[in-house]
Design a protein around this motif. Structure first.
Motif: not given
Length: 127
Positions: A16-17, A19-20, A23-24, A28, A44, A49, A52-53, A56
């Motif tokens: 998750v971290l 990906e975040f 992508n953020e 982004k 978004d 989110g 996506w979690a 993950s």
């Protein structure tokens, strides 16, 4: 490993971290520009989110199952193939994948899966 919940959650949190951040913070603006060029809004919202979690967590569970049966490198390869390569084939087919982004996404996603696999592989095991 008797109780795999903690290492699976630890690996999922890493995914998750990863990906975040990717992508953020890193990509982004690239995603937003690509979607705007197609006349679409970049998805978004909070629900995206959460999805996506969940993705993950599913990838972490898949990796844990693979590592029970395969060597570390094999598990990484199969999980990366199932989690990322197949997703890119689908999003490419839908016409929403900015292919130039793969220059960054491929190595970062391989690193993401490798670190998650190392978390699962080397997590202290219960006797």
């Amino acid at each position: 490993m008797k109780h795999p919940v903690i290492p699976i959650l630890a690996a999922a949190i890493w995914i998750v971290l990863s990906e975040f951040v990717r992508n953020e913070f890193l990509l982004k603006s690239y995603w937003q520009r690509h979607y705007a060029d197609m006349g679409l809004a970049f998805p978004d919202a909070a629900l995206n989110g959460a999805t996506w979690a969940l993705w993950s967590l599913c990838l972490s569970v898949l990796l844990w199952m693979l590592l029970k049966r395969f060597a570390l490198i094999e598990g990484i390869g199969v999980a990366w193939f199932a989690g990322f390569l197949m997703m890119w084939v689908v999003t490419g087919n839908l016409g929403v994948l900015p292919f130039a982004l793969l220059l960054y996404a491929v190595p970062l996603s391989l690193l993401e899966v490798a670190v998650a696999a190392l978390i699962l592989h080397f997590w202290p095991r219960q006797a």
